[in-house]
Each structure stands twice: as structure tokens, then as C-alpha cells.
Design a protein around this motif. Structure first.
Motif, PDB file in Angstrom:
ATOM      1  N   GLY A  23       0.786  -1.229  -0.662  1.00 56.89           N
ATOM      2  CA  GLY A  23      -0.197   0.020   0.200  1.00 56.89           C
ATOM      3  C   GLY A  23       0.974   1.486   0.177  1.00 56.89           C
ATOM      4  N   VAL A  24      -0.067   2.505   0.149  1.00 55.47           N
ATOM      5  CA  VAL A  24       0.926   3.622  -0.154  1.00 55.47           C
ATOM      6  C   VAL A  24      -0.130   4.423   1.004  1.00 55.47           C
ATOM      7  CG1 VAL A  24       0.866   5.981  -2.000  1.00 55.47           C
ATOM      8  CG2 VAL A  24       1.363   3.765  -2.708  1.00 55.47           C
ATOM      9  N   GLY A  25       0.897   5.344   1.743  1.00 55.40           N
ATOM     10  CA  GLY A  25      -0.146   5.692   3.144  1.00 55.40           C
ATOM     11  C   GLY A  25       1.059   7.389   2.426  1.00 55.40           C
ATOM     12  N   TYR A  26      -0.071   8.681   2.913  1.00 55.33           N
ATOM     13  CA  TYR A  26       0.893   9.972   3.160  1.00 55.33           C
ATOM     14  C   TYR A  26       0.006  10.786   4.024  1.00 55.33           C
ATOM     15  CZ  TYR A  26       1.228  14.330   1.296  1.00 55.33           C
ATOM     16  OH  TYR A  26       1.533  15.188   0.600  1.00 55.33           O
ATOM     17  N   GLY A  35       5.534   9.409   4.185  1.00 56.58           N
ATOM     18  CA  GLY A  35       5.094   8.345   3.293  1.00 56.58           C
ATOM     19  C   GLY A  35       5.429   7.770   2.637  1.00 56.58           C
ATOM     20  N   GLY A  36       4.970   6.819   1.512  1.00 56.72           N
ATOM     21  CA  GLY A  36       5.416   5.422   0.426  1.00 56.72           C
ATOM     22  C   GLY A  36       4.665   5.122   0.624  1.00 56.72           C
ATOM     23  N   LEU A  37       5.214   4.364  -0.355  1.00 55.72           N
ATOM     24  CA  LEU A  37       5.323   2.725  -0.302  1.00 55.72           C
ATOM     25  C   LEU A  37       5.847   1.791  -0.050  1.00 55.72           C
ATOM     26  CD1 LEU A  37       3.793   1.120  -3.475  1.00 55.72           C
ATOM     27  CD2 LEU A  37       5.292   0.933  -4.282  1.00 55.72           C
ATOM     28  N   GLY A  38       5.011   0.595   0.587  1.00 56.69           N
ATOM     29  CA  GLY A  38       5.428  -0.097   1.267  1.00 56.69           C
ATOM     30  C   GLY A  38       4.381  -1.665   1.938  1.00 56.69           C
ATOM     31  N   GLY A  39       5.215  -2.490   1.728  1.00 53.26           N
ATOM     32  CA  GLY A  39       4.098  -3.175   2.434  1.00 53.26           C
ATOM     33  C   GLY A  39       3.810  -3.469   3.396  1.00 53.26           C
ATOM     34  N   ASP A  40       2.303  -4.255   4.188  1.00 50.63           N
ATOM     35  CA  ASP A  40       1.907  -4.126   5.131  1.00 50.63           C
ATOM     36  C   ASP A  40       1.357  -5.529   6.148  1.00 50.63           C
ATOM     37  OD1 ASP A  40       0.846  -1.567   5.007  1.00 50.63           O
ATOM     38  OD2 ASP A  40      -0.593  -1.698   3.413  1.00 50.63           O
ATOM     39  N   VAL A  41       1.847  -5.913   6.929  1.00 50.99           N
ATOM     40  CA  VAL A  41       1.118  -6.984   7.733  1.00 50.99           C
ATOM     41  C   VAL A  41      -0.101  -7.028   8.635  1.00 50.99           C
ATOM     42  CG1 VAL A  41       1.323  -8.299   9.380  1.00 50.99           C
ATOM     43  CG2 VAL A  41       3.388  -7.533   8.248  1.00 50.99           C
ATOM     44  N   ALA A  42      -0.901  -7.198   8.384  1.00 48.27           N
ATOM     45  CA  ALA A  42      -2.683  -6.674   8.797  1.00 48.27           C
ATOM     46  C   ALA A  42      -3.442  -8.437   9.681  1.00 48.27           C
ATOM     47  CB  ALA A  42      -3.446  -6.464   8.002  1.00 48.27           C
ATOM     48  N   TYR A  43      -4.291  -7.636  10.993  1.00 48.08           N
ATOM     49  CA  TYR A  43      -4.900  -8.447  11.403  1.00 48.08           C
ATOM     50  C   TYR A  43      -6.274  -8.359  11.750  1.00 48.08           C
ATOM     51  CZ  TYR A  43      -7.026 -10.451  15.461  1.00 48.08           C
ATOM     52  OH  TYR A  43      -7.984 -11.224  16.165  1.00 48.08           O
ATOM     53  N   ARG A  44      -7.309  -8.212  10.695  1.00 45.87           N
ATOM     54  CA  ARG A  44      -8.750  -8.559  11.258  1.00 45.87           C
ATOM     55  C   ARG A  44      -9.283  -9.208  12.324  1.00 45.87           C
ATOM     56  NH1 ARG A  44      -9.315  -4.907   6.423  1.00 45.87           N
ATOM     57  NH2 ARG A  44      -7.596  -4.454   5.274  1.00 45.87           N
ATOM     58  N   LEU A 153      -3.622   9.961   3.151  1.00 52.21           N
ATOM     59  CA  LEU A 153      -4.163   9.552   2.365  1.00 52.21           C
ATOM     60  C   LEU A 153      -3.787   7.718   2.300  1.00 52.21           C
ATOM     61  CD1 LEU A 153      -4.141  11.587  -1.415  1.00 52.21           C
ATOM     62  CD2 LEU A 153      -6.205  10.826   0.162  1.00 52.21           C
ATOM     63  N   GLY A 154      -4.401   6.675   1.927  1.00 54.16           N
ATOM     64  CA  GLY A 154      -4.127   5.324   1.667  1.00 54.16           C
ATOM     65  C   GLY A 154      -4.847   4.607   0.298  1.00 54.16           C
ATOM     66  N   VAL A 155      -4.101   4.258  -0.249  1.00 51.09           N
ATOM     67  CA  VAL A 155      -4.301   3.091  -1.318  1.00 51.09           C
ATOM     68  C   VAL A 155      -3.738   1.742  -0.896  1.00 51.09           C
ATOM     69  CG1 VAL A 155      -4.026   2.942  -3.500  1.00 51.09           C
ATOM     70  CG2 VAL A 155      -4.078   5.119  -2.602  1.00 51.09           C
ATOM     71  N   HIS A 156      -4.487   1.128  -0.987  1.00 55.13           N
ATOM     72  CA  HIS A 156      -3.820  -0.461  -0.836  1.00 55.13           C
ATOM     73  C   HIS A 156      -4.592  -0.897  -1.412  1.00 55.13           C
ATOM     74  CE1 HIS A 156      -4.842   1.153   3.681  1.00 55.13           C
ATOM     75  NE2 HIS A 156      -3.570   0.705   4.296  1.00 55.13           N
ATOM     76  N   LEU A 157      -2.879  -1.291  -2.742  1.00 56.90           N
ATOM     77  CA  LEU A 157      -3.359  -1.293  -4.090  1.00 56.90           C
ATOM     78  C   LEU A 157      -3.677  -3.417  -4.044  1.00 56.90           C
ATOM     79  CD1 LEU A 157       0.216  -0.643  -5.222  1.00 56.90           C
ATOM     80  CD2 LEU A 157      -2.186   0.500  -5.154  1.00 56.90           C
ATOM     81  N   PHE A 158      -3.239  -3.671  -2.758  1.00 57.66           N
ATOM     82  CA  PHE A 158      -3.530  -5.219  -2.502  1.00 57.66           C
ATOM     83  C   PHE A 158      -3.597  -5.767  -1.364  1.00 57.66           C
ATOM     84  CE2 PHE A 158       0.107  -8.365  -2.740  1.00 57.66           C
ATOM     85  CZ  PHE A 158       0.529  -7.521  -3.456  1.00 57.66           C
ATOM     86  N   GLU A 159      -4.726  -6.770  -0.962  1.00 62.67           N
ATOM     87  CA  GLU A 159      -3.996  -7.816   0.582  1.00 62.67           C
ATOM     88  C   GLU A 159      -4.351  -8.978   0.487  1.00 62.67           C
ATOM     89  OE1 GLU A 159      -4.577  -5.508   3.814  1.00 62.67           O
ATOM     90  OE2 GLU A 159      -5.836  -7.303   4.726  1.00 62.67           O
ATOM     91  N   VAL A 160      -3.911 -10.248   0.517  1.00 62.28           N
ATOM     92  CA  VAL A 160      -4.043 -11.165   0.642  1.00 62.28           C
ATOM     93  C   VAL A 160      -4.053 -12.059   1.970  1.00 62.28           C
ATOM     94  CG1 VAL A 160      -3.368 -13.773  -0.187  1.00 62.28           C
ATOM     95  CG2 VAL A 160      -3.073 -11.485  -1.352  1.00 62.28           C
ATOM     96  N   GLY A 161      -5.508 -12.214   2.508  1.00 60.84           N
ATOM     97  CA  GLY A 161      -5.646 -12.934   4.218  1.00 60.84           C
ATOM     98  C   GLY A 161      -5.931 -14.177   3.945  1.00 60.84           C
ATOM     99  N   PHE A 162      -5.601 -14.593   5.496  1.00 55.84           N
ATOM    100  CA  PHE A 162      -5.795 -16.176   5.264  1.00 55.84           C
ATOM    101  C   PHE A 162      -6.917 -16.015   7.006  1.00 55.84           C
ATOM    102  CE2 PHE A 162      -5.303 -20.092   8.468  1.00 55.84           C
ATOM    103  CZ  PHE A 162      -6.134 -20.919   6.976  1.00 55.84           C
ATOM    104  N   VAL A 163      -7.936 -16.733   6.971  1.00 57.00           N
ATOM    105  CA  VAL A 163      -9.186 -16.985   7.996  1.00 57.00           C
ATOM    106  C   VAL A 163      -9.243 -17.672   8.787  1.00 57.00           C
ATOM    107  CG1 VAL A 163     -11.625 -15.775   8.618  1.00 57.00           C
ATOM    108  CG2 VAL A 163     -10.604 -14.738   6.524  1.00 57.00           C
ATOM    109  N   GLY A 164      -9.722 -17.358   9.753  1.00 56.45           N
ATOM    110  CA  GLY A 164      -9.141 -18.895  10.765  1.00 56.45           C
ATOM    111  C   GLY A 164     -10.326 -18.303  12.049  1.00 56.45           C
TER     112      GLY A 164
END
Lengths: 166, 324
Positions: A23-26, A35-44, A153-164
Motif C-alpha cells: 500500500g501507499v500511505g501519505y 509517507g511512501g510505498l511499502g508492504g503491510d502486515v494486517a490483522y483483522r 491518504l491511504g491506497v491499499h493496492l492489494f491484500e491477501v488474508g487467511f481466515v481462521g
């Protein structure tokens, strides 16, 4: 606290999701730029069919390196077999490489990590089994502690998640 | 509680009223006629030299006639300039150096720099910066200052910062406490819609301000610049960006586009002044960068700002990041 109350009241089923994305954060304005461009780790954390809480952290590279951390809550709306969108509100803070700006009438820089409140929408979510794919997420807001006013601003280009389950 | 915390960490104003007054007194001596005349002399000198077309830019580059004329101009001020030559990789670079010794901390050096090589004949880029060097030399040579002020005009900035990279390499053992660099400091426009900005940055819409960029070690000098700008005989609008780390802005090249980059890379606290060149000037790196495009009033304000800042830095003896 609110979340605990919701859980207690509804005893809703929980779903834990771990994901990675890009994603991009600014946040930028008269007093800070980061800001800038980079990878993310997310928990939902999904609560029932609709409520979703997320925490996300990732580096951002454009100016000096900065770490963006987001915490938000959203409402998920299914609209087809496997498809859904989520919209909500989040806080986003930038740690580290923040460029401060000063001027003749404002010689003292804003200190601390600048943070912003943003509304977000993840318009395209697709779930297949335990996997979730999100793309083209957008968040727009304003800096909270920037007296000069700043755009976040935030632009999350893509995210792949695994649900348990929980 | 939060308010109390913020109050505790809010930095002090970097300069006292007394220090501001002393710096502004020196800056008040800036003569805008002399600045404009110096720009004209440098442009005329460049025009006498047969240019070399330099690839990959494909532009005509000049430096030798300007070097000689600059030495002459210092001599007219009664100052002996040293020409420091390096000849490497087919590039003969001639940096021009004037040193004004400090009184109580002569081993500590405050650098004031610009470059004198040009594309075409380079009025704004960068005869305007050289003119400020000359004016600074004239004024500082008539003052006392604790630290040494070293005024350096670099060669071959336009072709890859060659002069400054060699200078900072060869002077690595010198005690450079701070550097103030200038590149293109006398072009301004006064209509809305005349200013653009690098991606991610916002700047005022009217191109009548200077920018001052610092690396992290130069936060206090940069705040000094912001403080002085409003106190000058001819106040300067200035946008000051404080660096986020020791070597600011690694992710974009726009802020490393002059000789201060070599200083930042060497870890020296540095502030860079510019009129933002191609973000406002249609004449940037063209044959139309001529004396007639110069804004004398704007150039005077920048000169006052730079000279006041260098004098303030040279009048102190504590580390540049510390309050006196």
C-alpha cells in the motif's frame, strides 16, 4: 471496551484474519510530510457477519523511511457469492522519517508522530474458503495534530488474508 | 496532561534577540546593486568561453572563464582566493576558496557554498549564488566572528557535483560545523499559479519565496533560518523543511540536486537555499537564463537571509544543534 460490550451482548462468532499486502500511505501539509510505498502486515477481527476491526503496520518509502500504523473499525457488506465491501473509519500514524516544516511565523516544528483520522473503503473483497483477497482500498482523511492542516491518504493496492475461526 | 507533555518538548527559539540583531546588522549591508552587477559580470565572463557540449545532457557547459573572473572579483575586494584544482576522470575541477579566519574558534569552519559552473551562461543558475558569495565575502571580511567562515565556489556541480564531492573528500579532516549552500536564488514570479512542487509536497501557489532544506543535524540552523527570515531588513518568504534523518530524502532525488548533497552524505549539518529552479522557472537550464530574468529584490532578500544565517552560525561556539 466497546468491542467487549458488543461481544458480550451478541456473543457473535469471531473470525481472525492475518494478511499481507502492499500500500501507499501519505500525510502531508504545511507542517509535516511523510509517507511512501511499502508492504503491510494486517490483522483483522471479524465479529459476526458485519463488524470488522483491523490493525495494520508497514514501512513506507519515498522520503525518509517511515512506519505507518493503522487501527480501524468497519462494517462489512456482502453483495454476492464470496464478494463484499467494507467501509469504516481508522486512525493512521507515521513513525520515524517525518519531514517537519517551519516558517518565519512558525519556527517550532510539530513534534511526535503525526496521525490522522481517515474514512476508508475496501470496495473489492473476495472470499474463497479461508482466503480473502482485497484490492484498491482507499482511505482519505485529515491530520489531527497538524495545526497547518494536512491531507492523509491511504491506497491499499492489494491484500491477501487467511481466515481462521475463533 | 498531553498539553503539558507537548509544552515540555517544544524546542526553544534557536536565536536570542541579541543574536538576531547582530546577524541582521551584518545582513543590512547587502547591496542589491552589487549583487546584480556581480551576476552580470559572471554571465559576461561565461559568454567569452567556448562551451563544451556535455552528454548525456547535450547542453553547453562553461566553467573556466567564470573561475578566473571570480578570482579577480575577490581580488577587487582585497581578498586572496585559493583555486583548488583536481583533475580526475577527465574532469579538471577548480574550486575557488576564500577563508575568513575566526577569532576564538578558528579551527571550526562554517561553510558558505555555491557553484560557478553553468549551462549556457547561467544568470540565476548559478551566477546569482556566486554573487551572494561575493557579497558575503565583502561583508564578513569587515566583521569579527568566532568561527572561521570559508566561502567555497564549487566547480562542475552541473555535471554530477564533482567539485563538491572532491572537496568534502579532500577536506574530510576539517571541522566543518555547518554548511549553507545556494543554487539559483534570484528568480521569482508574483502571479498565482506560478509555483509547482515535488510529488508529495505542497508549496504556496505564488513563486515568490525561497526554500531552505536541511538534513536532520541541521534542524537548529534551519529553524534559525526561519526565525531570521522575518527579521531581515527586507523579510524573506521562506519554506523550511527539516530533515527526517542524517541523509535527508533518500527516496526522491529532487532534494539532492546540488552541492549540499555531498555535505549531507559526509554527515555535515547543511541547509540548502534555492528558488526551486524548474518548479517555477521556464528558463531553467536554457539559454534564456539571462540577467533580465533576475528579480533583484528577491535576490537581495535571499542574500540577507543567507548572510544573516552564516554570521549567526559563525558567531556561536557551541555545537550547532545546541542552544547557546
Amino acid at each position: 471496551m466497546i468491542l467487549a460490550a458488543i461481544l458480550a451482548a451478541n456473543a457473535a462468532p469471531l473470525a481472525h484474519e492475518l494478511g499481507v499486502g502492499v500500500g501507499v500511505g501519505y500525510q502531508g501539509g504545511d507542517t509535516v510530510v511523510a509517507g511512501g510505498l511499502g508492504g503491510d502486515v494486517a490483522y483483522r477481527l471479524g465479529v459476526g457477519d458485519h463488524l470488522q476491526v483491523h490493525a495494520r503496520v508497514g514501512p513506507r518509502l519515498y522520503l525518509a523511511p517511515v512506519l505507518e500504523a493503522d487501527l480501524g473499525v468497519g462494517w462489512r457488506v456482502p453483495f454476492g457469492r464470496g464478494w463484499s465491501l467494507t467501509a469504516g473509519i481508522e486512525g493512521a500514524a507515521m513513525f520515524g522519517g517525518v519531514v517537519r516544516r517551519v516558517a518565519a511565523d512558525r519556527i517550532d516544528p510539530v513534534l511526535g508522530a503525526p496521525w490522522a483520522v481517515r474514512v476508508f473503503v475496501d470496495p473489492i473483497e473476495y472470499r474463497s474458503g479461508p482466503f480473502v483477497l482485497r484490492t484498491l482500498g482507499l482511505a482519505v482523511g485529515v491530520g489531527v495534530d497538524d495545526p497547518g492542516g494536512s491531507l492523509a491518504l491511504g491506497v491499499h493496492l492489494f491484500e491477501v488474508g487467511f481466515v481462521g475461526g475463533g | 496532561m498531553l498539553v503539558l507533555f507537548l509544552a515540555c518538548v517544544t524546542p526553544e527559539a534557536p536565536l536570542t534577540d541579541e543574536a538576531i540583531g547582530a546577524a541582521v546588522d551584518v545582513a543590512a549591508g547587502v547591496d542589491s546593486d552589487r549583487l546584480l552587477t556581480s551576476i552580470g559580470i559572471m554571465v559576461a565572463a561565461h559568454a567569452t568561453e567556448e562551451p563544451v557540449i556535455v552528454e548525456p545532457w547535450g547542453l553547453p557547459h562553461r566553467h573556466l572563464a567564470g573561475t578566473e573572473r571570480l578570482v579577480d572579483l575577490y581580488a577587487e575586494l582585497g581578498l586572496a582566493a585559493e583555486v583548488e584544482e583536481t583533475d580526475e576522470d577527465g574532469w579538471l575541477a577548480k574550486n575557488v576558496i576564500v577563508e575568513l579566519p575566526g577569532t576564538s574558534a578558528p579551527d571550526e569552519v562554517v561553510l558558505l557554498t555555491a557553484h560557478h559552473d553553468v549551462w549556457f551562461t547561467g544568470a540565476d543558475d548559478n551566477s546569482s549564488g556566486v554573487a551572494v558569495l561575493l557579497e558575503a565575502a565583502r561583508l564578513f571580511s569587515a566583521t569579527e566572528h568566532a568561527r572561521t567562515i570559508r566561502i567555497v565556489s564549487f566547480d562542475h556541480e552541473e555535471v554530477g557535483l564533482l567539485g563538491s564531492l572532491r572537496y568534502y573528500r579532500d577536506h574530510a579532516d576539517d571541522d566543518h560545523v555547518a554548511v549553507v549552500n545556494m543554487d539559483a536564488v534570484s528568480f521569482a514570479l508574483h502571479d498565482p499559479g506560478t509555483q509547482s512542487a515535488p510529488t508529495g509536497f505542497t508549496l504556496p501557489d505564488v513563486a515568490d519565496f525561497a526554500v531552505a532544506l536541511s538534513n536532520a543535524p541541521a534542524e537548529r540552523p534551519a529553524r534559525m533560518a526561519a526565525q531570521l527570515a522575518g527579521e531581515l531588513p527586507h523579510p524573506l518568504k521562506v519554506q523550511v523543511a527539516l530533515g527526517a534523518d542524517d541523509n535527508l530524502y533518500p527516496g526522491t532525488g529532487d532534494f539532492h540536486r546540488s552541492d549540499h548533497s555531498a555535505a549531507w552524505t559526509a554527515g555535515i549539518p547543511g541547509v540548502f537555499f534555492s528558488d526551486t529552479t524548474n518548479f517555477r522557472s521556464p528558463y531553467y537550464h536554457t539559454e534564456d537564463d539571462r540577467i533580465g530574468t533576475i528579480d533583484p529584490a528577491f535576490g537581495r532578500s535571499v542574500a540577507e537571509e543567507v548572510i544573516a544565517l552564516v554570521y549567526a552560525l559563525a558567531s556561536e561556539t557551541q555545537p550547532v544543534g545546541e542552544q547557546p
